[in-house]
Design a protein around this motif. Structure first.
Motif, PDB file in Angstrom:
ATOM      1  N   UNK A 236       0.815  -1.215   0.000  1.00 44.93           N
ATOM      2  CA  UNK A 236       0.000   0.000   0.000  1.00 44.93           C
ATOM      3  C   UNK A 236       0.851   1.269   0.000  1.00 44.93           C
ATOM      4  N   UNK A 237       2.121   1.122   0.238  1.00 42.36           N
ATOM      5  CA  UNK A 237       2.990   2.308   0.336  1.00 42.36           C
ATOM      6  C   UNK A 237       3.208   2.953  -1.032  1.00 42.36           C
ATOM      7  N   UNK A 238       3.150   4.277  -1.058  1.00 43.05           N
ATOM      8  CA  UNK A 238       3.464   5.035  -2.269  1.00 43.05           C
ATOM      9  C   UNK A 238       4.909   5.510  -2.273  1.00 43.05           C
ATOM     10  N   UNK A 268       4.127  17.591 -10.209  1.00 43.09           N
ATOM     11  CA  UNK A 268       4.727  16.497 -10.982  1.00 43.09           C
ATOM     12  C   UNK A 268       5.217  15.387 -10.057  1.00 43.09           C
ATOM     13  N   UNK A 269       5.760  15.769  -8.923  1.00 43.83           N
ATOM     14  CA  UNK A 269       6.203  14.785  -7.928  1.00 43.83           C
ATOM     15  C   UNK A 269       5.016  13.954  -7.438  1.00 43.83           C
ATOM     16  N   UNK A 270       3.888  14.619  -7.173  1.00 49.15           N
ATOM     17  CA  UNK A 270       2.694  13.897  -6.718  1.00 49.15           C
ATOM     18  C   UNK A 270       2.191  12.936  -7.786  1.00 49.15           C
ATOM     19  N   UNK A 271       2.221  13.366  -9.042  1.00 45.72           N
ATOM     20  CA  UNK A 271       1.768  12.499 -10.133  1.00 45.72           C
ATOM     21  C   UNK A 271       2.601  11.221 -10.191  1.00 45.72           C
ATOM     22  N   UNK A 272       3.905  11.349 -10.005  1.00 43.46           N
ATOM     23  CA  UNK A 272       4.783  10.179 -10.049  1.00 43.46           C
ATOM     24  C   UNK A 272       4.464   9.202  -8.935  1.00 43.46           C
ATOM     25  N   UNK A 273       3.883   9.703  -7.848  1.00 42.66           N
ATOM     26  CA  UNK A 273       3.573   8.849  -6.703  1.00 42.66           C
ATOM     27  C   UNK A 273       2.064   8.649  -6.535  1.00 42.66           C
ATOM     28  N   UNK A 274       1.331   8.799  -7.655  1.00 45.71           N
ATOM     29  CA  UNK A 274      -0.108   8.482  -7.694  1.00 45.71           C
ATOM     30  C   UNK A 274      -0.891   9.250  -6.635  1.00 45.71           C
ATOM     31  N   UNK A 276      -1.892  12.776  -7.222  1.00 47.47           N
ATOM     32  CA  UNK A 276      -2.258  14.065  -7.816  1.00 47.47           C
ATOM     33  C   UNK A 276      -3.510  14.650  -7.167  1.00 47.47           C
ATOM     34  N   UNK A 277      -4.422  13.776  -6.717  1.00 45.28           N
ATOM     35  CA  UNK A 277      -5.689  14.249  -6.144  1.00 45.28           C
ATOM     36  C   UNK A 277      -5.492  15.102  -4.889  1.00 45.28           C
ATOM     37  N   UNK A 278      -4.343  14.945  -4.230  1.00 39.62           N
ATOM     38  CA  UNK A 278      -4.107  15.651  -2.964  1.00 39.62           C
ATOM     39  C   UNK A 278      -3.788  17.126  -3.206  1.00 39.62           C
ATOM     40  N   UNK A 279      -3.357  17.460  -4.419  1.00 39.73           N
ATOM     41  CA  UNK A 279      -2.939  18.832  -4.708  1.00 39.73           C
ATOM     42  C   UNK A 279      -4.062  19.828  -4.406  1.00 39.73           C
ATOM     43  N   UNK A 280      -5.265  19.514  -4.882  1.00 34.77           N
ATOM     44  CA  UNK A 280      -6.389  20.416  -4.655  1.00 34.77           C
ATOM     45  C   UNK A 280      -6.767  20.477  -3.178  1.00 34.77           C
ATOM     46  N   UNK A 281      -6.632  19.348  -2.478  1.00 35.74           N
ATOM     47  CA  UNK A 281      -6.948  19.317  -1.048  1.00 35.74           C
ATOM     48  C   UNK A 281      -5.998  20.214  -0.269  1.00 35.74           C
ATOM     49  N   UNK A 282      -4.721  20.180  -0.641  1.00 37.25           N
ATOM     50  CA  UNK A 282      -3.714  20.959   0.078  1.00 37.25           C
ATOM     51  C   UNK A 282      -3.805  22.457  -0.224  1.00 37.25           C
ATOM     52  N   UNK A 283      -4.056  22.785  -1.492  1.00 34.06           N
ATOM     53  CA  UNK A 283      -3.932  24.191  -1.898  1.00 34.06           C
ATOM     54  C   UNK A 283      -5.241  24.813  -2.380  1.00 34.06           C
ATOM     55  N   UNK A 284      -6.293  24.006  -2.533  1.00 35.88           N
ATOM     56  CA  UNK A 284      -7.548  24.548  -3.039  1.00 35.88           C
ATOM     57  C   UNK A 284      -7.472  24.922  -4.505  1.00 35.88           C
TER      58      UNK A 284
END
Length: 292
Positions: A236-238, A268-274, A276-284
């Motif tokens: 389960x680890x990314x 881009x770093x988030x995309x590499x680690x699956x 990407x969805x967290x970006x909007x949560x963190x920054x709106x």
């Protein structure tokens, strides 16, 4: 009854003196900051104005029967012994369940002490007197069974947002805690500061509690993802380790700690680690794929 900060720190130094007399061999008591006691003495003498960091250390206990070692991790809040002591016992010979039971018993025992009572020495004595049963119970758990039921664990991933992360000592503390607790993830330094930590639920929660304490104000857990698993959670680890993430900064501010990290690179770093969805949560901000 209450006590002044100076009185509390004096009691802490007294207890540390007792511990060093009980464990005189090198390496038995390991201070997280080797200058911690010196800084507190200077503060009490008035030669240091800033309140020194709290005392944190690990004591290695040798249990005679069975022949095992327990590392007792201790953190003394500035107002201890009038504030609760932070304790956690670890041993490579205990499985996760028995380790949790051991610490539950230890915490329950320490909870019987009145405010103002020093209790590290008592905690050590309790471990020496009572820990054997937890190791013996572990042996029983692993005896052959035809109907062995899988143990379910909660795998947790926490996304933590801070206004900024600059200070070298704080960055070192975050990395040290992450590696000590066997969690994976990253710490992105700069402005903003982002931390992702993943692993078993109790390890992540201990990480979150430890980095926040005692006074990190501009920090929050923006998002958490939990998954029930019967395995060790490795699938389960990314992330494969816990590391510091250094990205380019916008602008040139010389020695000023006021630079913003390159969020495009972070996406881009988030995309590499699956993730990407967290970006909007963190920054709106809704992420835009570079492929569209």
């Amino acid at each position: 009854m209450s006590a002044s900060m100076n009185e509390c720190l004096q009691l802490q130094l007294l207890e540390m003196e007792m511990l060093f007399s009980m464990f005189p061999n090198q390496g038995e008591v390991k201070l997280e900051d080797v200058n911690a006691l010196t800084n507190i003495k200077r503060y009490l003498e008035g030669t240091r104005e800033a309140l020194p960091p709290k005392i944190e250390f690990v004591i290695t206990l040798q249990i005679e029967e069975p022949k095992v070692k327990i590392d007792l991790q201790v953190a003394m809040p500035h107002s201890y012994p009038y504030a609760a002591l932070q304790l956690f016992g670890r041993s490579s010979e205990l499985d996760r369940q028995q380790q949790l039971l051991l610490n539950k018993g230890l915490t329950s025992y320490i909870g019987t002490f009145d405010p103002g009572e020093l209790c590290v020495c008592a905690a050590i004595q309790w471990l020496q007197d009572n820990s054997a049963s937890y190791f013996l119970n572990r042996k029983l758990v692993y005896e052959p069974s035809t109907q062995a039921k899988p143990v379910k664990n909660t795998f947790l991933r926490m996304w933590i947002y801070s206004h900024h992360i600059y200070q070298q000592d704080l960055r070192k503390k975050i990395l040290d805690i992450g590696k000590r607790l066997d969690v994976t993830g990253f710490c992105m330094t700069g402005k903003p500061g982002i931390i992702c930590v993943e692993g078993f639920k109790e390890h992540c929660e201990e990480f979150w509690h430890t980095i926040r304490y005692p006074n990190w104000k501009h920090i929050s857990c923006k998002h958490a993802e939990s998954i029930e698993t019967e395995g060790n959670g490795e699938d389960l680890r990314l992330f494969h380790s816990f590391e510091e993430l250094l990205l380019e900064a916008h602008g040139d501010y010389g020695l000023r700690n006021d630079y913003h990290m390159n969020l495009g690179q972070f996406l881009e770093f988030l995309k590499k680690h699956k993730s990407e969805h967290v970006f909007q949560i963190l920054f709106g901000i809704e992420s835009k794929s570079s492929d569209s």
